[in-house]
Design an enzyme around this catalytic site. Structure first.
Site, PDB file in Angstrom:
ATOM      1  N   ARG A   9      30.658  -2.677  60.283  1.00 39.78           N
ATOM      2  CA  ARG A   9      30.277  -1.314  60.676  1.00 39.78           C
ATOM      3  C   ARG A   9      30.160  -1.275  62.186  1.00 39.78           C
ATOM      4  O   ARG A   9      29.731  -2.254  62.803  1.00 39.78           O
ATOM      5  CB  ARG A   9      28.934  -0.944  60.057  1.00 39.78           C
ATOM      6  CG  ARG A   9      28.913  -0.990  58.543  1.00 39.78           C
ATOM      7  CD  ARG A   9      27.513  -0.622  58.043  1.00 39.78           C
ATOM      8  NE  ARG A   9      27.422  -0.651  56.594  1.00 39.78           N
ATOM      9  CZ  ARG A   9      27.131  -1.753  55.887  1.00 39.78           C
ATOM     10  NH1 ARG A   9      26.911  -2.902  56.513  1.00 39.78           N
ATOM     11  NH2 ARG A   9      27.073  -1.691  54.575  1.00 39.78           N
ATOM     12  N   SER A  43      40.291  -0.174  51.044  1.00 39.75           N
ATOM     13  CA  SER A  43      39.045  -0.841  50.705  1.00 39.75           C
ATOM     14  C   SER A  43      38.166   0.179  49.999  1.00 39.75           C
ATOM     15  O   SER A  43      37.909   1.255  50.536  1.00 39.75           O
ATOM     16  CB  SER A  43      38.354  -1.368  51.962  1.00 39.75           C
ATOM     17  OG  SER A  43      37.101  -1.911  51.606  1.00 39.75           O
ATOM     18  N   LYS A  73      19.683 -17.099  13.757  1.00 37.56           N
ATOM     19  CA  LYS A  73      18.850 -18.021  12.984  1.00 37.56           C
ATOM     20  C   LYS A  73      19.575 -18.465  11.722  1.00 37.56           C
ATOM     21  O   LYS A  73      19.633 -19.656  11.406  1.00 37.56           O
ATOM     22  CB  LYS A  73      17.524 -17.326  12.653  1.00 37.56           C
ATOM     23  CG  LYS A  73      16.406 -18.248  12.282  1.00 37.56           C
ATOM     24  CD  LYS A  73      15.129 -17.464  11.985  1.00 37.56           C
ATOM     25  CE  LYS A  73      14.461 -16.963  13.267  1.00 37.56           C
ATOM     26  NZ  LYS A  73      13.366 -16.006  12.981  1.00 37.56           N
ATOM     27  N   TYR A 113      40.279  -8.891  47.126  1.00 35.55           N
ATOM     28  CA  TYR A 113      39.025  -9.492  47.573  1.00 35.55           C
ATOM     29  C   TYR A 113      37.843  -8.570  47.310  1.00 35.55           C
ATOM     30  O   TYR A 113      38.016  -7.370  47.102  1.00 35.55           O
ATOM     31  CB  TYR A 113      39.086  -9.843  49.068  1.00 35.55           C
ATOM     32  CG  TYR A 113      39.122  -8.643  49.985  1.00 35.55           C
ATOM     33  CD1 TYR A 113      37.941  -8.047  50.417  1.00 35.55           C
ATOM     34  CD2 TYR A 113      40.333  -8.099  50.411  1.00 35.55           C
ATOM     35  CE1 TYR A 113      37.965  -6.929  51.232  1.00 35.55           C
ATOM     36  CE2 TYR A 113      40.362  -6.981  51.230  1.00 35.55           C
ATOM     37  CZ  TYR A 113      39.170  -6.400  51.638  1.00 35.55           C
ATOM     38  OH  TYR A 113      39.191  -5.300  52.432  1.00 35.55           O
ATOM     39  N   MET A 155      10.820  -9.023  16.419  1.00 34.91           N
ATOM     40  CA  MET A 155      11.067  -8.773  15.009  1.00 34.91           C
ATOM     41  C   MET A 155      10.066  -9.589  14.192  1.00 34.91           C
ATOM     42  O   MET A 155       9.315 -10.369  14.735  1.00 34.91           O
ATOM     43  CB  MET A 155      12.488  -9.182  14.673  1.00 34.91           C
ATOM     44  CG  MET A 155      13.481  -8.728  15.727  1.00 34.91           C
ATOM     45  SD  MET A 155      14.124  -7.128  15.425  1.00 34.91           S
ATOM     46  CE  MET A 155      15.105  -7.551  14.035  1.00 34.91           C
ATOM     47  N   CYS A 182      34.311  -2.970  49.574  1.00 35.31           N
ATOM     48  CA  CYS A 182      33.132  -3.253  50.381  1.00 35.31           C
ATOM     49  C   CYS A 182      32.035  -2.384  49.786  1.00 35.31           C
ATOM     50  O   CYS A 182      32.295  -1.456  49.049  1.00 35.31           O
ATOM     51  CB  CYS A 182      33.372  -2.933  51.843  1.00 35.31           C
ATOM     52  SG  CYS A 182      33.955  -1.264  52.141  1.00 35.31           S
ATOM     53  N   ASN A 208      29.819   2.580  47.329  1.00 35.90           N
ATOM     54  CA  ASN A 208      28.553   3.325  47.429  1.00 35.90           C
ATOM     55  C   ASN A 208      28.827   4.821  47.491  1.00 35.90           C
ATOM     56  O   ASN A 208      28.275   5.604  46.719  1.00 35.90           O
ATOM     57  CB  ASN A 208      27.765   2.901  48.666  1.00 35.90           C
ATOM     58  CG  ASN A 208      27.294   1.467  48.569  1.00 35.90           C
ATOM     59  OD1 ASN A 208      27.254   0.896  47.482  1.00 35.90           O
ATOM     60  ND2 ASN A 208      26.958   0.881  49.696  1.00 35.90           N
ATOM     61  N   ASP A 209      29.700   5.226  48.421  1.00 37.21           N
ATOM     62  CA  ASP A 209      30.016   6.648  48.525  1.00 37.21           C
ATOM     63  C   ASP A 209      30.789   7.127  47.308  1.00 37.21           C
ATOM     64  O   ASP A 209      30.575   8.244  46.833  1.00 37.21           O
ATOM     65  CB  ASP A 209      30.823   6.930  49.800  1.00 37.21           C
ATOM     66  CG  ASP A 209      29.919   7.397  50.927  1.00 37.21           C
ATOM     67  OD1 ASP A 209      29.120   8.320  50.691  1.00 37.21           O
ATOM     68  OD2 ASP A 209      29.989   6.828  52.026  1.00 37.21           O
ATOM     69  N   ARG A 250      12.409 -14.012   7.028  1.00 33.03           N
ATOM     70  CA  ARG A 250      12.488 -14.133   8.488  1.00 33.03           C
ATOM     71  C   ARG A 250      13.619 -13.275   9.036  1.00 33.03           C
ATOM     72  O   ARG A 250      14.746 -13.333   8.563  1.00 33.03           O
ATOM     73  CB  ARG A 250      12.753 -15.585   8.871  1.00 33.03           C
ATOM     74  CG  ARG A 250      11.898 -16.574   8.128  1.00 33.03           C
ATOM     75  CD  ARG A 250      12.384 -18.011   8.307  1.00 33.03           C
ATOM     76  NE  ARG A 250      12.233 -18.497   9.654  1.00 33.03           N
ATOM     77  CZ  ARG A 250      12.694 -19.687  10.070  1.00 33.03           C
ATOM     78  NH1 ARG A 250      13.356 -20.474   9.218  1.00 33.03           N
ATOM     79  NH2 ARG A 250      12.532 -20.072  11.310  1.00 33.03           N
ATOM     80  N   GLU A 272      36.782   6.264  49.242  1.00 32.54           N
ATOM     81  CA  GLU A 272      35.378   6.521  48.896  1.00 32.54           C
ATOM     82  C   GLU A 272      35.117   7.982  48.546  1.00 32.54           C
ATOM     83  O   GLU A 272      34.022   8.340  48.147  1.00 32.54           O
ATOM     84  CB  GLU A 272      34.458   6.072  50.031  1.00 32.54           C
ATOM     85  CG  GLU A 272      34.797   6.682  51.375  1.00 32.54           C
ATOM     86  CD  GLU A 272      33.907   6.142  52.505  1.00 32.54           C
ATOM     87  OE1 GLU A 272      32.826   5.620  52.211  1.00 32.54           O
ATOM     88  OE2 GLU A 272      34.316   6.263  53.674  1.00 32.54           O
ATOM     89  N   HIS A 332       9.607   3.036  37.327  1.00 31.99           N
ATOM     90  CA  HIS A 332       9.884   3.486  38.696  1.00 31.99           C
ATOM     91  C   HIS A 332       9.739   2.325  39.678  1.00 31.99           C
ATOM     92  O   HIS A 332      10.619   2.063  40.493  1.00 31.99           O
ATOM     93  CB  HIS A 332       8.922   4.623  39.054  1.00 31.99           C
ATOM     94  CG  HIS A 332       9.077   5.121  40.458  1.00 31.99           C
ATOM     95  ND1 HIS A 332       8.306   4.660  41.497  1.00 31.99           N
ATOM     96  CD2 HIS A 332       9.942   6.014  41.001  1.00 31.99           C
ATOM     97  CE1 HIS A 332       8.682   5.256  42.618  1.00 31.99           C
ATOM     98  NE2 HIS A 332       9.670   6.087  42.334  1.00 31.99           N
ATOM     99  N   ARG A 345      18.595 -23.550  17.940  1.00 28.90           N
ATOM    100  CA  ARG A 345      19.536 -22.667  18.642  1.00 28.90           C
ATOM    101  C   ARG A 345      19.783 -23.281  20.007  1.00 28.90           C
ATOM    102  O   ARG A 345      19.013 -24.138  20.462  1.00 28.90           O
ATOM    103  CB  ARG A 345      18.984 -21.255  18.757  1.00 28.90           C
ATOM    104  CG  ARG A 345      17.819 -21.206  19.712  1.00 28.90           C
ATOM    105  CD  ARG A 345      17.142 -19.857  19.740  1.00 28.90           C
ATOM    106  NE  ARG A 345      15.779 -20.117  20.203  1.00 28.90           N
ATOM    107  CZ  ARG A 345      14.767 -19.310  20.049  1.00 28.90           C
ATOM    108  NH1 ARG A 345      14.914 -18.172  19.441  1.00 28.90           N
ATOM    109  NH2 ARG A 345      13.588 -19.624  20.506  1.00 28.90           N
ATOM    110  N   GLY A 380       9.700 -12.294  19.749  1.00 28.55           N
ATOM    111  CA  GLY A 380       8.504 -11.493  19.513  1.00 28.55           C
ATOM    112  C   GLY A 380       8.778 -10.065  19.087  1.00 28.55           C
ATOM    113  O   GLY A 380       7.860  -9.289  18.890  1.00 28.55           O
TER     114      GLY A 380
END
Ligand code: ADP
Ligand code: MG
Ligand code: MG
Length: 918
Positions: free
Chosen positions: A598, A802, A27, A890, A107, A870, A806-807, A96, A783, A475, A359, A105
């Site tokens: 897979r 690769s 601001k 990639y 501050m 992957c 996830n693992d 301000r 992995e 959750h 802004r 909303g």
């Protein structure tokens, strides 16, 4: 006098500029910028974020701050020709907040600082001049002439209210109740019907409330008001709601807020005054034009608070043409100057226009693309900048189907858009009921006050989830996002009554079975079924909307920016696809190969019986027969996929999950055996299966006999798959096509594992491929943490890596993904242990470090080693930037996220380090 210079904590508006946001907040920096552009900004000064940081660190104002404020205040008083709180002709100021990032909303602002029992009289007298026909005798006829007395008392009661609430933590409702009471006594609902006497009475009541709650009188000393208000703004940075908001929006906690002290201008001085907000383009669609709201005879916060009905900004032209033209002119200048959509706040005081804020404005995802495209057309920005101004999250939003709402259906409630998408269904209140109705083929929306891990099955069964409590890290929100399920959380107007199987909202009751629709992007909740329309952007990607011929600004803008992203990016984008159909769709979305195919599904369906034979094989011959029967089936699967990918690389992962996943569950088998025995049937086969399942039971299947371990333990299994792949590639090539298979060995932790598999595979490949010209690469997934740490060794045996993120995340953190997200991630997010689930966005410091090490050491051992990723991180915007930085070749992600990855890979390539993305 000391020669030592203290830090500079206070900047006059004339001293700042828009690039000083870190120091002056958004601001303050923009007020300074407008001041220096020569725009009409009320004079004022900004106290820096550094002062706030110092205050928060030590609990007191830093040395030198008080003196600097005094000096700037005196300069302001000289400029305005008035003194703060002068009984005869007071200068009033607003205090301000304004941080680096806008926190709507969160501050606080206090207006009309400087009013007290004496200066309120002076203000009334000074304001009396021109508004009404006569300033004297106002009390006799408040509507005709008492407006300015009224104005002064109204300003004073607003000060006590805002100051009490913000600075002294007096509960806001107390003031609201008193105001309601005053209106009731007067028999009205409108603030404007309260006259000067009513408001004077209200001020007395407010002062009593103030004294009761704070144990002191409302401060009459203007400078004390100012100092306390400044301190309160500092402290509002650490208010609970501000902390929560920052955590959700991932804004650093240590930035602090600046404080702006601005000379008050008054939009509530009569019909020739007013206040408004405006956008330089439509922030909803991006369309060019004038968008704004105006409220005559009102003070700033009234517009936003929605106390009275505003009029479209265009009507200002009739009311005050001079100001209107000037405003349009200023808006055009601001756009040209900021080279972007701006939003503004302004006030007109008796025909004189004042700019109070500007802004670069927030906008919807669609508007972001459209505006970026327009600005390129207008020559204001180039394509790199356009690419920088949109992001993958916005693109993902545009790909969800959405509600068709052309007839202005009002929502019944509004919560937090916790997980995007649009869902309609019958309301249910328990997980069990959700599962029951879903089994009957009904679409259901699970409604809960808040969810907990026991609701998991219901969440899976439902089309969408609606809760009345909880934010973006509740959750419900975390789990729904993980599942890609639509969720609106924290719709607190909804009163959920689970035992009674109903909820109430705005006086209406919605019972189990009634249909509602929820929009997980906007957080809106509608009664009844709202029709869903497919996304135009998806239609474009799928090729059914041609940007050259369609009159759709959004599609054209997306096309243009995507084309540029493709031209710029260094990362290739592949897809995770297991079937020809998935592969085809992903190619339309721009995939340049398959990064993860897979092979599990190739053991399912009508092949289960063969797999059972394989698992139960008593002799080598039994096993060899089963594998021989599977071979042609798998070969055909690969032929289809290679054909769809037409010579693009296809990474095939050899079978990965534990084999018992292919057998019926233990309980079911036990029941079958018992029932069959009861009937006196032959149970030899069932018993054998049951015994096998018992034998193969594992306490931790994710860490058990799976991946490469299967290949090493079950003779011929990997060999069959390798042969099917090689034969399919040769068949496709012989038919005039092209195939480029890359065989990927999962779960390797030691180079010896890979060497063993590779030796066998190479023999088979050499034998099958012959002189067909087909080339088959052999590489591995990284992995298991040990693989990352021994990547230098593993690279000796691998033609590519690769990263199976996830693992790698599961094993890096020791989190069992299927368990932890529902069980406790919400708590970890709440505590700020991480800002986002490490399964959603790569954990740069930990898991990311493993990737960095493996990439560096792998490439050192084998220059040119091909590196990819992957796993769903490949389609996550932040993670894509990380993979670009560490130099992967990639990323690979689900088909739907391929466009997001393309866009972000382009953005990563043009972004110089340290530039901030919106
Ligand atoms: P927010 O960050 O919540 O927008 P602001 O600091 O912009 O809070 O102030 C809230 C309202 O008060 C705005 O409508 C603004 O225009 C108005 N306002 C702030 N300062 C002044 C001033 N000096 N004169 C008149 N109105 C003001
Ligand atoms: Mg504002
Ligand atoms: Mg894995």
């Amino acid at each position: 006098m000391t020669a030592h210079e203290t830090d500079k904590y206070v900047y006059d508006f004339a001293e700042g500029n828009k690039d000083l946001k870190d120091l002056l907040g958004g601001k303050g920096a923009n007020l300074a910028e407008m001041t220096n552009l020569g725009l009409p900004v009320p004079p004022g000064f900004t106290i820096t974020t550094g002062a706030c940081q110092a205050y928060l660190a030590t609990g007191r104002e830093p040395d030198g701050l008080a003196g600097q404020i005094e000096a700037h205040l005196q300069a302001l008083e000289r400029e305005m020709g008035r003194r703060l709180g002068d009984p005869d002709d007071p200068l009033l100021v607003s205090v301000r907040s304004g941080a680096r990032f806008s926190m709507p909303g969160m501050m606080e602002t206090v207006l009309n600082v400087g009013l007290n029992d004496r200066s309120v009289v002076g203000l009334a007298r000074q304001a009396g001049g021109s508004a009404g026909p006569t300033a004297s005798g106002g009390n006799a006829d408040p509507t005709a002439s008492g407006g300015n007395d009224r104005f002064a008392w109204d300003s004073y009661r607003r000060l006590i209210q805002m100051f009490g609430k913000t600075v002294c933590e007096v509960p806001g409702e107390e003031f609201e109740h008193a105001l309601d009471e005053a209106k009731r006594a007067k028999g009205t609902h409108d603030d404007l019907d309260l006259d000067a006497d009513d408001l004077r009475g209200l001020v007395e009541t407010y002062k009593k409330i103030f004294a009761e709650h704070t144990g002191r009188e409302f401060p009459q000393e203007p400078r004390e008001q100012l100092d306390l208000a400044i301190r309160a703004v500092f402290e509002s940075w650490n208010a609970e709601r501000a902390i929560l908001y920052r955590r959700q929006e991932r804004i650093p906690a240590d930035l602090g807020t600046a404080v702006n002290v601005v000379a008050m201008v008054f939009g509530n001085l009569g019909p020739d005054s007013g206040t408004g907000v405006a956008f330089t383009r439509d922030p909803g669609s991006g369309a060019q034009g004038i968008y704004g709201d105006y409220l005559a005879n009102a003070q700033g916060e009234d517009v936003v608070a929605g106390i009275r009905n505003t009029v479209p900004l265009q009507e200002l032209e009739q009311l005050d043409k001079t100001s209107y033209d000037q405003l349009l002119d200023i808006m055009a200048r601001l756009e040209g100057h900021y080279q972007d959509l701006c939003d503004i706040e302004f006030t007109i005081e008796r025909g004189k226009l004042w700019m109070l804020q500007t802004r670069v404005g927030k906008r919807t995802a669609a508007a972001a693309f459209v505006i970026a495209g327009q600005l390129v057309d207008e020559g204001l920005i180039d394509l790199d900048e356009a690419l920088h101004r949109v992001n993958g999250a916005q693109l993902a939003q545009l790909m969800f189907p959405r509600f068709q709402l052309d007839h202005d259906v009002p929502p019944v409630a509004r919560g937090i858009g916790a997980s995007p998408g649009a869902a309609s269904g019958a309301v249910v209140f328990t997980s069990a009921r959700a599962v029951e109705l879903a089994a009957e083929g009904k679409a259901v929306i699970l409604v809960r006050r808040e969810t907990n891990p026991d609701d998991l099955n219901g969440m899976i069964a439902a089309q969408g989830i609606l809760t009345s409590r909880g934010g973006k890290t509740s959750h419900a929100a975390v789990v729904a996002r993980g599942m890609g399920k639509t969720c609106v959380s924290g719709a607190d107007e909804i009163e959920v009554n689970v035992p009674a199987k109903r909820f109430t909202v705005g006086g209406r009751t919605v019972s189990e079975g009634d249909v509602v629709s929820i929009d997980g992007t906007t957080g809106k909740v509608y009664l009844g079924e709202v029709p869903v329309v497919p996304s135009e952007v998806v239609q474009y990607f799928e090729g059914s909307l041609d940007p050259a011929h369609v009159d759709n600004a959004l599609v054209r803008a997306v096309h243009r920016i995507m084309t540029h992203a493709d031209a710029r990016r260094r990362l290739a984008v592949r897809t995770n696809a297991d079937t020809g159909a998935d592969a085809a769709r992903a190619r339309r979305f721009g995939a340049e190969g398959i990064g993860l195919c897979r092979t599990e599904h190739m053991f399912l369906g009508d092949r289960r019986e063969l797999v059972e034979r394989l698992i139960l094989a008593a002799t080598d011959t039994d096993r060899t027969d089963a594998l021989a029967a599977l071979l042609p089936l798998q070969r055909q699967d690969f032929v289809e996929i290679f054909c769809e990918m037409a010579g693009l690389p296809v990474t095939v992962r050899l079978i990965d999950p534990p084999l018992h996943e292919f057998l019926p569950p233990l309980e079911q088998l036990a029941v079958n055996v018992a029932v069959a025995q009861e009937r006196g049937e032959d149970v030899a086969k069932e018993e054998a299966l049951l015994a096998a399942v018992r034998r193969m039971h594992e306490e931790n299947p994710m860490l058990g006999l799976r991946g490469v371990r299967l290949g090493l333990v079950i003779p011929g299994l990997f060999a069959m798959q390798v042969r099917a792949i090689a034969e399919a590639a040769v068949a496709v090539t012989r038919d005039g096509g092209a195939a480029c298979p890359e065989i990927m060995v999962p779960l390797v932790g030691a180079v010896q594992e890979l060497e063993t598999v590779r030796a066998e595979a190479e023999k088979i490949i050499a034998e099958v491929v012959g002189d067909s010209g087909v080339e088959v690469l052999i590489g591995t997934m990284i992995e298991v943490p040990r693989a990352a740490l021994t990547a230098g060794q593993i690279a000796e045996a691998a033609q590519f890596f690769s990263f199976g993120t996830n693992d790698l995340t599961q094993m890096g953190w020791g989190f069992s993904r299927d368990d932890v997200e529902g069980a406790f991630f919400w708590r970890y997010l709440e505590l700020g242990i991480f800002g986002i689930s490490p399964f959603e966005s790569i954990d740069r410091d930990g898991v990311g470090r493993l990737i960095r090490i493996a990439a560096e050491e792998g490439r050192a051992a084998r220059p040119g080693l091909k590196l990819g990723v992957c796993g769903e991180h490949g389609g996550d915007p932040d993670s894509v930037h990380f993979f670009h930085e560490v130099g992967l070749d990639y990323v690979s992600c689900s088909p739907f996220r391929v466009p997001v990855a393309r866009l972000e890979a382009g953005r990563a390539a043009i972004e110089t380090t340290g530039s901030d993305s919106r």
